[in-house]
Write a protein that holds these residues in place. Structure first.
Motif, PDB file in Angstrom:
ATOM      1  N   PRO A 135      24.085  28.969  34.376  1.00 49.00           N
ATOM      2  CA  PRO A 135      24.365  29.502  35.797  1.00 49.00           C
ATOM      3  C   PRO A 135      24.219  28.473  36.837  1.00 49.00           C
ATOM      4  CG  PRO A 135      22.452  30.420  34.720  1.00 49.00           C
ATOM      5  CD  PRO A 135      22.953  29.729  33.737  1.00 49.00           C
ATOM      6  N   LEU A 136      25.392  27.852  37.307  1.00 50.16           N
ATOM      7  CA  LEU A 136      25.183  26.773  38.503  1.00 50.16           C
ATOM      8  C   LEU A 136      25.674  27.292  39.752  1.00 50.16           C
ATOM      9  CD1 LEU A 136      26.238  23.444  36.595  1.00 50.16           C
ATOM     10  CD2 LEU A 136      24.154  24.490  36.957  1.00 50.16           C
ATOM     11  N   GLU A 137      25.042  27.319  40.765  1.00 45.76           N
ATOM     12  CA  GLU A 137      25.590  27.615  41.980  1.00 45.76           C
ATOM     13  C   GLU A 137      26.235  26.694  42.743  1.00 45.76           C
ATOM     14  OE1 GLU A 137      22.194  28.925  44.447  1.00 45.76           O
ATOM     15  OE2 GLU A 137      21.597  30.650  43.258  1.00 45.76           O
ATOM     16  N   HIS A 138      25.884  25.715  42.753  1.00 46.86           N
ATOM     17  CA  HIS A 138      26.709  24.504  43.301  1.00 46.86           C
ATOM     18  C   HIS A 138      26.722  23.032  42.782  1.00 46.86           C
ATOM     19  CE1 HIS A 138      26.550  27.513  46.761  1.00 46.86           C
ATOM     20  NE2 HIS A 138      25.311  27.237  46.718  1.00 46.86           N
ATOM     21  N   SER A 147      38.013  23.468  34.543  1.00 45.15           N
ATOM     22  CA  SER A 147      38.213  24.576  33.740  1.00 45.15           C
ATOM     23  C   SER A 147      37.105  25.753  33.830  1.00 45.15           C
ATOM     24  CB  SER A 147      37.927  23.970  32.178  1.00 45.15           C
ATOM     25  OG  SER A 147      36.866  23.248  32.047  1.00 45.15           O
ATOM     26  N   VAL A 148      35.906  25.085  34.232  1.00 47.23           N
ATOM     27  CA  VAL A 148      34.675  25.949  34.267  1.00 47.23           C
ATOM     28  C   VAL A 148      34.798  26.847  35.806  1.00 47.23           C
ATOM     29  CG1 VAL A 148      32.041  26.303  34.339  1.00 47.23           C
ATOM     30  CG2 VAL A 148      33.357  24.670  32.855  1.00 47.23           C
ATOM     31  N   SER A 149      34.702  28.061  35.632  1.00 45.96           N
ATOM     32  CA  SER A 149      34.354  28.932  36.952  1.00 45.96           C
ATOM     33  C   SER A 149      33.132  28.948  36.975  1.00 45.96           C
ATOM     34  CB  SER A 149      35.131  30.172  36.696  1.00 45.96           C
ATOM     35  OG  SER A 149      34.680  30.782  35.593  1.00 45.96           O
ATOM     36  N   GLY A 150      32.832  29.391  38.354  1.00 44.91           N
ATOM     37  CA  GLY A 150      31.359  29.527  38.878  1.00 44.91           C
ATOM     38  C   GLY A 150      30.986  28.936  39.788  1.00 44.91           C
ATOM     39  N   PRO A 151      30.424  27.721  39.713  1.00 50.67           N
ATOM     40  CA  PRO A 151      29.843  27.017  40.799  1.00 50.67           C
ATOM     41  C   PRO A 151      30.806  26.523  41.923  1.00 50.67           C
ATOM     42  CG  PRO A 151      30.146  25.545  38.863  1.00 50.67           C
ATOM     43  CD  PRO A 151      30.454  26.721  38.523  1.00 50.67           C
ATOM     44  N   THR A 152      30.499  26.378  42.958  1.00 51.95           N
ATOM     45  CA  THR A 152      31.364  25.903  44.157  1.00 51.95           C
ATOM     46  C   THR A 152      31.104  24.328  44.023  1.00 51.95           C
ATOM     47  OG1 THR A 152      29.654  26.208  45.871  1.00 51.95           O
ATOM     48  CG2 THR A 152      31.534  27.871  45.222  1.00 51.95           C
TER      49      THR A 152
END
Length: 270
Positions: A51-54, A73-78
């Motif tokens: 889990p990355l935020e940024h 391809s990886v969703s999650g971090p901005t």
């Protein structure tokens, strides 16, 4: 396409100040976040789904080529373009790489300690203080197929920048938990675990012990003083690595690596 935010140029930006504080353990513990510095570590975290935020990258250079496919391809971090001043403020090295990430700590379920997993041992560290040693042990544990790692009292912080670099990204691929070993080891033994502890005073050779069982635990102590008396009392058997040459002892990370790969050999190559 990655989710992009506007560029941050000033190292005095409030968000940057908050990220920079994560270099201190008290802020990491309070916030439940930590910094990952460099292309390799960020790539490993992204690939593992951590889990990355940024993810912040140097604006003038763009997203590093090694991370572009993962960014797409990886969703999650901005993804945030930042100035070299921001990179320097948040990096943990004198010559920083042009990317860092803000990550959330990940709480692993205790089931990893009891499930048996791939049959590898559980590694427990009792007061191993050097971040480089802790990171190297995490790396060896992941490479040799250990089931999990437990950090006991007095052990260096997993999220220290030096520890993270020494893991070479392997911490993103193996469960690492924190616990009081004086309470945990008796519980492990009740559940059928065989707990081995290293000691220079031991008579039993590690090569004569069964380190292949799914209930095997390997406990390593402080660099100078070894296992604490309280933890040593919870060990089933003390073992030693025989040395036929001229050396008084091995560095704790070296000793852990020897035993971890001996366990792998017994599980996979006999």
């Amino acid at each position: 396409m990655p989710s992009l935010e506007p560029a941050i140029v000033s190292a005095a930006n409030p968000r940057v100040k908050g990220w920079a504080k994560l270099s201190e353990r008290k802020y990491r513990e309070r916030e439940g976040r930590f910094l990952i510095d460099g292309v390799h570590l960020v790539a490993e975290a992204l690939a593992a789904g951590w889990p990355l935020e940024h993810v912040a990258y140097e604006e003038g250079l763009g997203i590093p080529p090694e991370l572009q496919a993962l960014a797409d391809s990886v969703s999650g971090p901005t993804w945030i373009p930042v100035s070299p001043d921001v990179i320097a403020r948040c990096a943990g090295t004198e010559t920083p790489q042009p990317v860092f990430a803000v990550a959330r700590k990940k709480e692993h379920a205790p089931d990893a300690l009891w499930a048996g997993g791939n049959g590898g041992p559980v590694v427990a560290l009792d007061g191993v203080q050097d971040p480089g040693n802790v990171g190297t042990i995490v790396r060896s544990a992941a490479a040799s197929g250990a089931a999990a790692i437990v950090l006991g009292r007095g052990t260096a912080d997993l999220y220290n920048a030096k520890t993270l670099r020494a893991t070479m990204g392997t911490l993103f691929h193996i469960p690492v938990l924190e616990a009081d070993l004086t309470a945990l080891l008796p519980e492990a033994r009740k559940r059928g675990a065989k707990v081995y502890g290293t000691s220079l005073r031991a008579a039993a050779s590690c090569y004569d012990c069964d380190l292949a069982g799914p209930g095997t635990w390997l406990v390593f102590g402080n660099e100078g003083s070894g296992l604490s008396p309280e933890v040593e009392n919870s060990v089933d058997q003390a073992i030693i690595i025989p040395m036929t040459g001229q050396a008084e002892s091995l560095n704790v990370a070296m000793a852990a690596t020897v035993l971890l790969f001996e366990s792998q050999r017994q599980r996979k190559f006999t």
